[in-house]
Scaffold this motif. Structure first.
Motif, mmCIF file in Angstrom:
data_model
loop_
_atom_site.group_PDB
_atom_site.id
_atom_site.type_symbol
_atom_site.label_atom_id
_atom_site.label_comp_id
_atom_site.label_asym_id
_atom_site.label_seq_id
_atom_site.Cartn_x
_atom_site.Cartn_y
_atom_site.Cartn_z
ATOM 1 N N ILE A 80 0.890 -1.282 0.250
ATOM 2 C CA ILE A 80 0.094 0.166 -0.143
ATOM 3 C C ILE A 80 0.927 1.388 -0.039
ATOM 4 O O ILE A 80 2.181 1.226 0.235
ATOM 5 N N GLY A 81 0.186 2.414 -0.251
ATOM 6 C CA GLY A 81 0.950 3.493 -0.185
ATOM 7 C C GLY A 81 1.986 3.697 -1.116
ATOM 8 O O GLY A 81 2.987 4.318 -0.762
ATOM 9 N N ASN A 82 2.045 3.416 -2.377
ATOM 10 C CA ASN A 82 3.078 3.376 -3.478
ATOM 11 C C ASN A 82 3.387 4.745 -3.514
ATOM 12 O O ASN A 82 2.621 5.529 -4.063
ATOM 13 N N THR A 83 4.802 5.305 -3.650
ATOM 14 C CA THR A 83 5.192 6.638 -4.066
ATOM 15 C C THR A 83 6.231 6.461 -5.046
ATOM 16 O O THR A 83 7.284 5.745 -4.853
ATOM 17 N N GLN A 84 6.420 7.143 -6.142
ATOM 18 C CA GLN A 84 7.707 7.260 -7.068
ATOM 19 C C GLN A 84 8.638 8.292 -6.899
ATOM 20 O O GLN A 84 8.216 9.466 -6.188
ATOM 21 N N VAL A 85 9.747 7.942 -6.268
ATOM 22 C CA VAL A 85 10.806 8.651 -5.737
ATOM 23 C C VAL A 85 11.755 9.249 -7.014
ATOM 24 O O VAL A 85 12.307 10.241 -7.031
ATOM 25 N N TYR A 86 12.004 8.040 -7.885
ATOM 26 C CA TYR A 86 13.105 8.659 -8.943
ATOM 27 C C TYR A 86 12.304 7.823 -10.378
ATOM 28 O O TYR A 86 11.795 6.702 -9.982
ATOM 29 N N PRO A 87 12.206 8.727 -11.492
ATOM 30 C CA PRO A 87 12.536 10.169 -11.423
ATOM 31 C C PRO A 87 11.329 10.958 -10.672
ATOM 32 O O PRO A 87 10.285 10.337 -10.562
ATOM 33 N N PRO A 88 11.646 12.122 -10.037
ATOM 34 C CA PRO A 88 10.758 12.530 -9.096
ATOM 35 C C PRO A 88 9.422 13.124 -9.951
ATOM 36 O O PRO A 88 9.719 13.803 -11.072
ATOM 37 N N VAL A 89 8.242 12.701 -9.441
ATOM 38 C CA VAL A 89 7.114 13.187 -10.043
ATOM 39 C C VAL A 89 6.188 14.063 -9.080
ATOM 40 O O VAL A 89 5.425 14.891 -9.713
ATOM 41 N N THR A 90 6.431 14.384 -7.958
ATOM 42 C CA THR A 90 5.894 15.393 -7.068
ATOM 43 C C THR A 90 7.143 16.127 -6.155
ATOM 44 O O THR A 90 7.971 15.662 -5.947
ATOM 45 N N ASP A 91 6.608 17.324 -5.938
ATOM 46 C CA ASP A 91 7.754 18.153 -5.270
ATOM 47 C C ASP A 91 7.529 17.922 -3.792
ATOM 48 O O ASP A 91 6.484 17.770 -3.216
ATOM 49 N N ILE A 92 8.712 17.554 -3.128
ATOM 50 C CA ILE A 92 8.458 17.283 -1.711
ATOM 51 C C ILE A 92 9.343 18.318 -0.890
ATOM 52 O O ILE A 92 10.392 18.617 -1.271
ATOM 53 N N THR A 93 8.729 18.657 0.037
ATOM 54 C CA THR A 93 9.300 19.884 0.913
ATOM 55 C C THR A 93 10.100 18.934 1.958
ATOM 56 O O THR A 93 9.422 18.496 2.960
ATOM 57 N N ALA A 94 11.463 18.844 1.921
ATOM 58 C CA ALA A 94 12.592 18.152 2.464
ATOM 59 C C ALA A 94 12.541 18.683 3.894
ATOM 60 O O ALA A 94 12.521 19.932 4.167
ATOM 61 N N SER A 95 12.519 17.851 4.825
ATOM 62 C CA SER A 95 12.734 18.250 6.281
ATOM 63 C C SER A 95 14.240 18.643 6.442
ATOM 64 O O SER A 95 14.896 18.187 5.506
ATOM 65 N N GLU A 96 14.645 19.341 7.545
ATOM 66 C CA GLU A 96 16.144 19.586 7.824
ATOM 67 C C GLU A 96 17.121 18.150 7.736
ATOM 68 O O GLU A 96 18.351 18.179 7.254
ATOM 69 N N ILE A 97 16.649 17.266 8.277
ATOM 70 C CA ILE A 97 17.285 15.869 8.256
ATOM 71 C C ILE A 97 17.434 15.419 6.963
ATOM 72 O O ILE A 97 18.579 15.017 6.298
#
Length: 349
Positions: A80-97
């Motif tokens: 469940i909850g599949n998300t594509q990481v590469y190539p990026p398809v959505t903009d992610i607001t990355a945390s400091e870590i």
């Protein structure tokens, strides 16, 4: 001051993809669950024109592995909850870590965020019994990052897997609820009059290892004599997706006091019970919070706090709650009077 941050890392068997998480425990706040945030680094020469995905794997075992036979398994696995990481398809607001990790890992490190399924329950597992060998009933989560031409193109050699836990946090509003109180008036076929029981707890929420004081008042207005008073803490577990009526009950601790309560007499009792995981039996019967490590001590499963927007019948997994049960016993033929006091078992986070 130097702050040391632990990062969990897991590479695929072929070393071409690596997943990084800042934590492996995520809190279920009833209304929402903390999202899983991490970073995936990859070898572009290996990935080439394929994609990199991150997915949550939910494994619900609804029976002992030792009891499986003839090819039948007591295990359901959901991807469940599949998300594509590469190539990026959505903009992610990355945390400091995540930003710090990507800066350290280079250009082919990508941040991701993925949510737990709303309908699934927290990470629970059945207590390991002395004679239990295989996997036991429970719910586990695993995070999986993999390379594939599409979402269903999964190969073990290019898959990184990390177990994660979904842990319950008791909402502050429950601590402010009135202390549990209940009363019962019961009549019997074999005698006249009624038996009245009133019981109360000093607080609505307790923690594992705490004492639970129970105040009890019994008025015997029947024509028979009450002979025993039994008080116990019971863990109740349900699997709503299979049955809304079947409840598995397990006694955690109990007292059994002989009393002589003649007709027309009243009695008050104060009983204190400690809520703690029992010692191991031949087969595990009590649900615990899933462990991060096998050597961790047994901790009772906290009460399940359902999401108010989810229908109880749709919950996938195990629902756990607790009651204090007061039982007045007349003896053979007449029957018993039983009163339940529900309370919430919470673990500090």
């Amino acid at each position: 001051m130097v702050v040391k941050l632990q990062v969990y890392k897991k590479s695929s068997p072929n070393g071409k993809i690596t997943m990084y998480l800042a934590r492996r425990d995520y809190i279920d706040h009833a209304t929402h669950v903390d999202p899983i945030e991490g970073v995936v680094s990859l070898d572009p020469n290996y990935v080439q024109s394929r994609n990199v995905y991150v997915q949550i794997v939910l494994q619900f075992r609804f029976g002992r592995e030792d009891d499986e036979s003839m090819g039948y398994t007591f295990l359901k696995t959901l991807y469940i909850g599949n998300t594509q990481v590469y190539p990026p398809v959505t903009d992610i607001t990355a945390s400091e870590i995540q930003r710090n990790l990507m800066a350290k890992l280079g250009n082919f490190a990508f941040a991701f965020s993925i949510d737990f399924p709303m309908l699934a329950s927290p990470s629970y597992s059945l207590q390991q019994g002395r004679d239990d060998m295989g996997a036991l009933m429970g719910l586990e989560y695993e995070l999986m990052a993999y390379v594939g031409a599409n979402e269903s193109d999964i190969h073990k050699r290019s898959t990184s897997r990390l177990s994660v836990r979904r842990l319950v946090e008791c909402p502050k509003a429950l601590y402010q609820m009135p202390p549990p109180r209940s009363s019962l008036s019961k009549t019997f076929f074999t005698c006249s009059g009624a038996l009245c029981i009133r019981a109360s707890l000093p607080a609505p929420v307790f923690r594992p290892g705490e004492n639970v004081p129970v105040s009890i008042i019994i008025k015997n207005q029947t024509s028979r004599e009450v002979k025993r008073l039994k008080v116990k803490v019971v863990q109740q577990a349900q699997v709503p997706m299979f049955s809304l009526k079947e409840v598995k009950e397990q006694t955690l601790i109990k007292t059994d006091e002989p009393i002589t309560l003649a007709p027309g007499v009243s009695v008050e009792r104060n009983v204190t019970l400690m809520v703690t995981a029992p010692s191991k039996t031949k087969h595990g019967e009590v649900f615990l919070q899933a462990k991060a490590k096998s050597e961790d001590p047994d901790v009772l499963a906290p009460s399940t706090i359902p999401n108010p927007n989810v229908d109880f019948a749709d919950i996938f997994g195990i629902h756990v709650n607790y009651v204090v049960r007061v039982k007045a016993v007349f003896g053979a033929l007449t029957g018993d009077a039983v009163l339940d006091l529900p309370f919430t078992l919470a673990i500090e986070r």
